[in-house]
Design a protein around this motif. Structure first.
Motif, PDB file in Angstrom:
ATOM      1  N   VAL A   5     -16.830 -10.672  39.129  1.00 16.73           N
ATOM      2  CA  VAL A   5     -17.078 -11.953  38.455  1.00 16.73           C
ATOM      3  C   VAL A   5     -18.579 -12.228  38.373  1.00 16.73           C
ATOM      4  N   LEU A   6     -19.311 -11.912  39.430  1.00 19.62           N
ATOM      5  CA  LEU A   6     -20.763 -12.100  39.434  1.00 19.62           C
ATOM      6  C   LEU A   6     -21.419 -11.281  38.322  1.00 19.62           C
ATOM      7  N   VAL A   7     -21.041 -10.015  38.216  1.00 22.44           N
ATOM      8  CA  VAL A   7     -21.639  -9.145  37.184  1.00 22.44           C
ATOM      9  C   VAL A   7     -21.329  -9.680  35.788  1.00 22.44           C
ATOM     10  N   LEU A   8     -20.082 -10.056  35.539  1.00 20.05           N
ATOM     11  CA  LEU A   8     -19.714 -10.554  34.214  1.00 20.05           C
ATOM     12  C   LEU A   8     -20.410 -11.877  33.902  1.00 20.05           C
ATOM     13  N   THR A   9     -20.569 -12.733  34.913  1.00 23.05           N
ATOM     14  CA  THR A   9     -21.231 -14.020  34.687  1.00 23.05           C
ATOM     15  C   THR A   9     -22.689 -13.828  34.323  1.00 23.05           C
ATOM     16  N   VAL A  10     -23.392 -12.975  35.062  1.00 19.28           N
ATOM     17  CA  VAL A  10     -24.812 -12.740  34.778  1.00 19.28           C
ATOM     18  C   VAL A  10     -24.984 -12.031  33.440  1.00 19.28           C
ATOM     19  N   VAL A  66     -17.803 -18.560  30.228  1.00 20.12           N
ATOM     20  CA  VAL A  66     -17.986 -17.486  31.210  1.00 20.12           C
ATOM     21  C   VAL A  66     -18.755 -18.000  32.422  1.00 20.12           C
ATOM     22  N   ALA A  67     -19.856 -18.735  32.178  1.00 21.19           N
ATOM     23  CA  ALA A  67     -20.639 -19.276  33.292  1.00 21.19           C
ATOM     24  C   ALA A  67     -19.830 -20.292  34.093  1.00 21.19           C
ATOM     25  N   ALA A  68     -19.059 -21.119  33.402  1.00 22.10           N
ATOM     26  CA  ALA A  68     -18.249 -22.111  34.114  1.00 22.10           C
ATOM     27  C   ALA A  68     -17.182 -21.440  34.981  1.00 22.10           C
ATOM     28  N   ALA A  69     -16.565 -20.378  34.468  1.00 21.62           N
ATOM     29  CA  ALA A  69     -15.560 -19.660  35.249  1.00 21.62           C
ATOM     30  C   ALA A  69     -16.181 -19.044  36.499  1.00 21.62           C
ATOM     31  N   ALA A  78     -27.442 -18.705  29.889  1.00 20.04           N
ATOM     32  CA  ALA A  78     -28.522 -18.390  30.826  1.00 20.04           C
ATOM     33  C   ALA A  78     -28.605 -19.366  31.999  1.00 20.04           C
ATOM     34  N   ARG A  79     -28.819 -20.648  31.731  1.00 20.00           N
ATOM     35  CA  ARG A  79     -29.029 -21.593  32.830  1.00 20.00           C
ATOM     36  C   ARG A  79     -27.767 -21.819  33.665  1.00 20.00           C
ATOM     37  N   PRO A  80     -26.617 -22.065  33.042  1.00 23.93           N
ATOM     38  CA  PRO A  80     -25.407 -22.190  33.874  1.00 23.93           C
ATOM     39  C   PRO A  80     -25.095 -20.919  34.643  1.00 23.93           C
ATOM     40  N   ALA A  81     -25.368 -19.761  34.062  1.00 19.73           N
ATOM     41  CA  ALA A  81     -25.083 -18.503  34.766  1.00 19.73           C
ATOM     42  C   ALA A  81     -25.968 -18.345  35.987  1.00 19.73           C
ATOM     43  N   ALA A 136     -24.299 -20.385  38.669  1.00 22.34           N
ATOM     44  CA  ALA A 136     -23.059 -19.726  39.065  1.00 22.34           C
ATOM     45  C   ALA A 136     -23.341 -18.481  39.897  1.00 22.34           C
ATOM     46  N   ALA A 137     -24.405 -17.756  39.567  1.00 19.12           N
ATOM     47  CA  ALA A 137     -24.746 -16.549  40.322  1.00 19.12           C
ATOM     48  C   ALA A 137     -25.104 -16.892  41.762  1.00 19.12           C
ATOM     49  N   VAL A 138     -25.808 -17.996  41.966  1.00 20.62           N
ATOM     50  CA  VAL A 138     -26.149 -18.409  43.336  1.00 20.62           C
ATOM     51  C   VAL A 138     -24.884 -18.691  44.142  1.00 20.62           C
ATOM     52  N   LEU A 139     -23.940 -19.424  43.536  1.00 18.66           N
ATOM     53  CA  LEU A 139     -22.691 -19.735  44.236  1.00 18.66           C
ATOM     54  C   LEU A 139     -21.910 -18.465  44.564  1.00 18.66           C
TER      55      LEU A 139
END
Length: 433
Positions: free
Chosen positions: A122-127, A76-79, A132-135, A138-141
């Motif tokens: 996508v931001l909401v689902l990722t967070v 999920v974080a990678a996506a 935790a750390r990869p998300a 990803a949230a910053v991007l």
């Protein structure tokens, strides 16, 4: 144990809200796509970049839909990170195309409502679901991708206003996703706490039930040794009772080990040895009727009030108190002739009294500090060393107090040992806020 966010009702509510959310988000994305087609953004000078950029959140959502339910938060974080990086790359491409001399791309819209909405989803689902750390990365991007998209080709007043609205939407999505993530963590912590309390309850019930039968085995074996030569038929009868008590103890051990290995929810009265308690007052009647002492003494149950309508949890607590009290009589007053168990069903409470007619049987060692100061009377006094202190009465007091009740054990005015408990029918521990 009660929790405002732990239970079947709250779980069904969350699933229903999730389904409603999926429908609303899908409808919003469809409306955004229809609006983009009406404005002609897909036919502008940046149409190729816009179409390619819009594929990023679509691919990320598709990947999450396939892998999210398999429990891999890293995917999920990678996506999410891939969607954010892809969108930022398209931003840079649009800026390069727009700054070419004589290019009309500088006056074209570089954003679509569909892509902005999809990136926020996508931001909401990722967070919410990502590791935790990869998300976090990803949230910053994703935040940068959403906020910078309106000004990707050129900086205009309308673009800055839209970027401001995108910032507000991103902040709202982040807050909602973080709250949902923290609530899920709190539910998991609560579930672990409940499982730990279940296992502690199993361990405490092991003493209550197995000690009752093991004490009976020891006393019956001692009595059989005494009468083996003079009355062998009594020794054979004692062996049968020892076999039945041993089988019950082994069954309780197997039940507890099974409960510790699995994580089934704890049901009052269904802990080790709780099968009898689960049978209601009938199980209590069976327990009292089967109780015997080496000297031939027995127990009698006196019932007052509508005892058959008592709640299962209250009966289970009464069953435990009765079992431990009878075990103490067998250990410390084997010469007693009569044990009276009185059960009273009152308005809002249930009262239990267990009294034996042996003068001064002595308390359970668990009620005294330190080791047992003296030997046990009767058959138990024939052992070479005093029995180590147990936790019977202490455990019973903890159980009854946790139920919001009152517990007392000690000699009464006539010198007989009395164990009393008053348990509320609506336990503050079970039905707390």
């Amino acid at each position: 144990m009660h929790s405002p966010h732990f239970g079947r009702g709250s779980s069904r509510t969350r699933r229903a809200l999730f389904r409603v959310g999926v429908v609303l988000v899908g409808a919003a994305l469809v409306l955004a796509l229809a609006a983009d087609h009406r404005t002609g953004v897909f036919d502008s000078a940046l149409a190729r970049q816009v179409r390619l950029s819009a594929l990023a959140p679509v691919a990320a959502l598709s990947l999450m839909a396939v892998r999210r339910w398999r429990g891999d938060p890293r995917v999920v974080a990678a996506a999410g990170a891939l969607a954010g990086a892809w969108s930022l790359g398209c931003d840079a491409w649009m800026r390069v195309v727009a700054e070419r001399p004589g290019s009309s791309a500088g006056h074209a819209d570089a954003y679509t409502l569909f892509e902005l909405a999809a990136l926020i989803v996508v931001l909401v689902l990722t967070v919410r679901y990502g590791a935790a750390r990869p998300a976090a990365g990803a949230a910053v991007l994703l935040c940068l991708a959403v906020v910078l998209r309106p000004v990707a080709a050129r900086v205009t007043e309308n673009g800055l206003i839209l970027a401001m609205f995108c910032t507000v939407a991103v902040c709202a999505g982040l807050i909602g996703a973080l709250v949902a993530r923290l609530a899920a963590l709190d539910r998991r912590r609560h579930a672990e706490q409940v499982r730990l309390e279940q296992r502690l309850t199993f361990a405490r019930d092991l003493h209550d039930f197995v000690a009752h039968h093991v004490t009976g085995i020891v006393v019956q074996a001692q009595g059989a040794q005494v009468v083996a030569e003079s009355r062998p038929e009594l020794a054979v009868s004692a062996l049968g009772q020892i076999e039945r008590a041993g089988s019950e103890a082994l069954r309780a051990l197997r039940h507890m080990v099974s409960g510790l290995r699995t994580e089934a929810a704890f049901v009052p009265g269904l802990a080790p040895g709780g099968e009898a308690a689960a049978g209601g007052v009938a199980g209590l009647r069976t327990l009292v009727a089967a109780f015997t002492l080496p000297g031939g003494g027995s127990a009698r149950l006196a019932e007052e009030g509508p005892v058959d309508r008592l709640p299962t949890a209250a009966v289970a607590a009464v069953h435990r108190v009765t079992m431990e009290a009878l075990t103490n009589v067998r250990k410390h007053a084997p010469a007693a002739r009569r044990v009276t168990v009185t059960l009273r069903a009152l308005a809002g409470t249930v009262d239990l009294d267990v009294v034996n007619d042996s003068p001064g049987p002595g308390p359970d060692p668990a009620a005294l500090p330190g080791p047992d100061p003296g030997g046990e009377p009767g058959a138990a006094s024939r052992t070479e060393a005093p029995a180590p202190a147990g936790y019977g009465l202490i455990g019973l007091e903890e159980r009854v107090t946790a139920e919001g009740g009152v517990f007392h054990a000690g000699p009464d005015s006539s010198g007989h040992w009395r164990v009393s408990a008053r348990i509320p029918l609506e336990s503050a521990w079970r039905d707390g806020p």
